[in-house]
Design an enzyme around this catalytic site. Structure first.
Site, mmCIF file in Angstrom:
data_model
loop_
_atom_site.group_PDB
_atom_site.id
_atom_site.type_symbol
_atom_site.label_atom_id
_atom_site.label_comp_id
_atom_site.label_asym_id
_atom_site.label_seq_id
_atom_site.Cartn_x
_atom_site.Cartn_y
_atom_site.Cartn_z
ATOM 1 N N GLU A 114 0.903 -1.070 0.114
ATOM 2 C CA GLU A 114 0.266 -0.042 -0.085
ATOM 3 C C GLU A 114 0.785 1.225 0.212
ATOM 4 O O GLU A 114 1.818 1.203 0.252
ATOM 5 C CB GLU A 114 -0.939 -0.006 1.248
ATOM 6 C CG GLU A 114 -2.019 -1.070 1.176
ATOM 7 C CD GLU A 114 -3.088 -1.142 2.428
ATOM 8 O OE1 GLU A 114 -4.152 -1.402 1.978
ATOM 9 O OE2 GLU A 114 -2.260 -0.759 3.572
ATOM 10 N N CYS A 127 3.314 8.502 1.011
ATOM 11 C CA CYS A 127 4.081 7.836 1.991
ATOM 12 C C CYS A 127 4.243 6.245 1.093
ATOM 13 O O CYS A 127 3.210 5.660 0.720
ATOM 14 C CB CYS A 127 3.155 7.300 3.163
ATOM 15 S SG CYS A 127 3.688 6.534 4.399
ATOM 16 N N CYS A 134 6.715 -7.070 6.988
ATOM 17 C CA CYS A 134 7.960 -6.348 7.801
ATOM 18 C C CYS A 134 8.127 -7.495 8.937
ATOM 19 O O CYS A 134 7.358 -8.102 9.322
ATOM 20 C CB CYS A 134 7.817 -5.193 8.421
ATOM 21 S SG CYS A 134 8.980 -4.256 9.378
ATOM 22 N N CYS A 138 7.249 -5.130 15.647
ATOM 23 C CA CYS A 138 6.728 -4.071 16.625
ATOM 24 C C CYS A 138 5.384 -4.537 16.906
ATOM 25 O O CYS A 138 4.485 -4.815 16.139
ATOM 26 C CB CYS A 138 6.945 -2.777 15.962
ATOM 27 S SG CYS A 138 8.821 -2.597 15.505
ATOM 28 N N CYS A 141 2.011 -2.543 15.666
ATOM 29 C CA CYS A 141 1.918 -1.977 14.061
ATOM 30 C C CYS A 141 1.255 -3.108 13.436
ATOM 31 O O CYS A 141 1.706 -4.367 13.249
ATOM 32 C CB CYS A 141 3.367 -1.708 13.575
ATOM 33 S SG CYS A 141 3.622 -1.820 11.871
ATOM 34 N N GLY A 182 6.853 -1.966 5.823
ATOM 35 C CA GLY A 182 8.384 -2.428 5.841
ATOM 36 C C GLY A 182 9.367 -1.363 6.541
ATOM 37 O O GLY A 182 9.074 -0.213 6.957
ATOM 38 N N GLU A 183 10.507 -1.971 6.698
ATOM 39 C CA GLU A 183 11.662 -1.277 7.413
ATOM 40 C C GLU A 183 12.698 -1.119 6.204
ATOM 41 O O GLU A 183 13.108 -1.926 5.823
ATOM 42 C CB GLU A 183 12.237 -2.207 8.411
ATOM 43 C CG GLU A 183 13.620 -1.682 8.967
ATOM 44 C CD GLU A 183 13.715 -0.492 9.519
ATOM 45 O OE1 GLU A 183 12.977 0.163 10.152
ATOM 46 O OE2 GLU A 183 14.494 0.485 9.086
ATOM 47 N N SER A 214 12.216 6.478 7.329
ATOM 48 C CA SER A 214 12.015 6.304 8.957
ATOM 49 C C SER A 214 12.336 4.915 9.181
ATOM 50 O O SER A 214 12.327 4.054 8.415
ATOM 51 C CB SER A 214 10.448 6.352 8.870
ATOM 52 O OG SER A 214 9.988 6.026 10.285
ATOM 53 N N SER A 237 12.030 5.896 14.844
ATOM 54 C CA SER A 237 10.932 5.643 15.691
ATOM 55 C C SER A 237 11.336 5.134 16.859
ATOM 56 O O SER A 237 11.724 3.880 17.251
ATOM 57 C CB SER A 237 9.993 4.510 14.958
ATOM 58 O OG SER A 237 9.539 4.707 13.722
ATOM 59 N N ASN A 239 9.716 5.958 20.226
ATOM 60 C CA ASN A 239 8.377 5.257 21.135
ATOM 61 C C ASN A 239 8.702 4.773 22.340
ATOM 62 O O ASN A 239 7.678 4.287 22.775
ATOM 63 C CB ASN A 239 8.180 4.133 20.120
ATOM 64 C CG ASN A 239 7.930 4.382 18.821
ATOM 65 O OD1 ASN A 239 7.630 5.489 18.407
ATOM 66 N ND2 ASN A 239 7.516 3.500 17.816
ATOM 67 N N CYS A 356 -0.837 6.021 10.266
ATOM 68 C CA CYS A 356 0.429 5.315 10.550
ATOM 69 C C CYS A 356 0.139 4.179 11.164
ATOM 70 O O CYS A 356 -0.563 3.828 12.029
ATOM 71 C CB CYS A 356 1.159 6.350 11.534
ATOM 72 S SG CYS A 356 1.694 7.693 10.901
#
Ligand code: SAH
Ligand code: SF4
Length: 372
Positions: A114, A127, A134, A138, A141, A182-183, A214, A237, A239, A356
């Site tokens: 997406e 974005c 991923c 986390c 997420c 994804g990372e 990010s 991130s 957090n 997000c």
């Protein structure tokens, strides 16, 4: 330089009968040098690579016939040796609450990801996803719940921009953030190739300062980003303000503790002059105390950066909750009083699950059965 994921499985069209089918090279996402190398391997001068590069990313050509400054015979030959494989738009969901649009793309092998387009005044921010799923795990997420199917290629990352701009007009996207699925730093090689294509003056020509990558905090990759001198914006991130809490939210914190991650980001900013943002997802009762706010300000005190507070967006099956608006404001004020610049990210596109952390490739919908 061979482009390891660029050879697409479809056989070359126009190959004489009886000849073994030679896979065509997917040109989308290749940088100028790689295109030049293909050209020379086919007996062409290397400068043809730069011409094709311009056609792909400035001319937005989706076929070789349009590349009118190439000899006709070369255009015909390229059509047998190469192809330009764009992501296919499966669905598009426009938010009723704001002007956010979520696109679901399908790639050549059927995998999906997406992309989200957000508007804010004159600004149009895209974005982009960097992986299908991923594997960072986390706990807050939605993308993590999919696991990792595979990395996206540079062409699949750049293709998300090209396809969205085909709809809204070339050059209309003003900012690009790698904050989709994804990372990005776990897909380093393809990310760097995509950034090269996006920022090259002969490519898309986007200013590096309008691009933000990010990361959940993969220290060796951040160090490499510094060594490679990549000058995009970097968003960390974070957090959490203690390793105990961050361990529960972001599994990679077992290896890369808060201090080490912050030091790596600081070193990157010093080495490149790039701008650092610290993202902080606010989770009710987990990391949103005023003591957390004070600790965050202290942690960031030596580091030039701005903070982006992101009130948690609900995801399926999550035990986390979003803090009340008053708590978000109080947290922001603690930072402000400590002279730490913090903005609260507006929730965008939540009615189409585009906010997000809400992205997941939708494999369940009926449109999949209808797709070729
Ligand atoms: N993998 C990268 C980029 C994608 S996630 C990273 O982790 O930074 C983009 C941002 O969304 C990150 O800052 C992440 O912390 C945040 N995020 C993830 N899940 C979220 C959720 N449910 N609500 C709000 N933000 C979330
Ligand atoms: Fe991956 Fe980022 Fe989600 Fe963590 S927050 S699972 S790193 S996409």
């Amino acid at each position: 330089m061979p482009h390891d994921l660029a050879v697409h499985s479809s056989a070359a069209a126009g190959v004489s009968a009886g000849a073994a089918a030679v896979p065509r090279v997917d040109f989308l996402g290749l940088d100028c040098d790689e295109l030049g190398a293909h050209m020379t391997s086919w007996g062409q001068p290397a400068y043809r690579g730069r011409q094709v590069f311009r056609w792909l990313y400035q001319g937005r050509a989706d076929g070789f016939g349009a590349m009118t400054n190439l000899p006709k015979s070369l255009r015909a030959e390229l059509a047998t040796r190469a192809e330009i494989v764009m992501p296919r738009l499966v669905t598009r969901a426009a938010s009723q609450r704001d002007s956010t649009v979520k696109y679901l793309f399908q790639f050549a092998d059927g995998e999906r990801a997406e992309t989200v387009l957000m508007h804010d005044g004159d600004r149009a921010t895209l974005c982009v996803s960097s992986q299908v799923g991923c594997n960072q795990g986390c706990t807050f997420c939605a993308t993590a719940q999919m696991g990792l199917a595979r990395n996206l290629t540079s062409g699949e990352m750049v293709g998300q921009l090209l396809e969205v701009e085909r709809e809204i007009g070339a050059g209309r996207v003003s900012n690009i953030v790698f904050m989709g699925m994804g990372e990005p730093l776990a897909n380093y090689k393809h990310l760097l190739r995509a950034l090269d294509v996006l920022t090259s003056p002969d490519g898309v020509g986007a200013p590096a300062r309008r691009i933000t990558v990010s990361t959940s905090g993969l220290v060796p990759a951040i160090d490499r980003y510094a060594r490679d001198g990549v000058k995009t914006g970097l968003a960390l991130s974070l957090n959490a303000t203690t390793d105990d809490v961050r361990d529960r939210l972001i599994p990679s914190n077992a290896r890369y503790k808060i201090r080490g991650v912050l030091d790596a980001c600081h070193a990157w900013a010093e080495a490149t002059g790039g701008r650092l943002t610290v993202e902080y997802v606010l989770l009710r009762g987990v990391n949103d105390s005023l003591e957390d706010g004070r600790r965050l300000a202290r942690l960031l005190d030596p580091i030039p950066c701005k903070v982006n507070l992101i009130p948690f967006n609900p995801i399926p099956g999550a035990t986390f909750a979003r803090p009340e608006a008053a708590r978000v404001a109080a947290f922001q004020k603690v930072l402000y009083d400590a002279r730490c610049v913090a903005t609260v990210r507006k929730t965008k596109g939540s009615d189409v699950a585009a906010a997000c952390g809400q992205l997941q490739a939708d494999y369940s919908s009926a449109d999949r059965a209808a797709s070729p």
